[in-house]
Design a protein around this motif. Structure first.
Motif: not given
Length: 184
Positions: A123-137, A158-161
């Motif tokens: 679960s990663l609600p869109y509103t938190y995507l930019t904050e939590q993106m660093t936790k992704l591989d 956003t992920l591509i960018q």
């Protein structure tokens, strides 16, 4: 006698100039108010229309899966570009998940996630995507989805960018999913 009846009586008696002066005092302030509201709403609608037109152009670029060759000048070398992320259907998404090694992101709010989500999704609600993106591989592919494929396209962009090379969007969202879900 009611206010408007007084004006009608004045008009009928032939003193239409008095009527016009009285109506001006009453109606002009209202007209100014409604004209201001009309103008403001018109600008808002134009702004929203331009914004949705830009979003439609962004979506059409993202939906395109073919390579495009473009040149800016006739004497320049052509530049080949591809769509930044790939839209896939539910069957293709299930194949990717079964192959393993993919990060699955449920972009809906936590309530919807707790009711039903794709097996193995985080679960990663869109509103938190930019904050939590660093936790992704960034070295692993990412599959994003929401309810009806409305915000997942923006999340994919956003992920591509932000340097994620392999991003997949579940076309149609969770409503198209036929595979395994949690909780059962």
């Amino acid at each position: 006698m009611l206010y408007w009846q007084m004006y009608v009586k004045t008009f009928v008696s032939g003193s239409h100039l008095l009527l016009a002066a009285g109506l001006k005092e009453v109606i002009v302030p209202y007209l100014r108010k409604y004209l201001a509201i009309f103008v403001a709403l018109t600008f808002i609608l134009i702004a929203v229309g331009c914004s949705s037109n830009q979003n439609a152009q962004d979506v059409s670029v993202a939906d395109s899966q073919e390579q495009q060759t473009t040149t800016t000048e006739p004497f320049m070398t052509p530049v080949t570009t591809t769509a930044p992320y790939k839209n896939i259907n539910a069957q293709q998404a299930e194949q990717l998940i079964n192959n393993g090694g993919i990060q699955i992101l449920d972009l809906r709010d936590t309530y919807l996630y707790s009711n039903k989500h794709i097996l193995g999704a985080d679960s990663l609600p869109y509103t938190y995507l930019t904050e939590q993106m660093t936790k992704l591989d960034k070295s692993k592919p990412v599959l994003v989805y929401d309810d009806q494929d409305k915000i997942s396209k923006n999340a994919a962009m956003t992920l591509i960018q932000n340097g994620f090379p392999q991003v997949y969007n579940l076309a149609g969202g969770m409503v198209t999913w036929v595979g395994s879900v949690e909780p059962n």
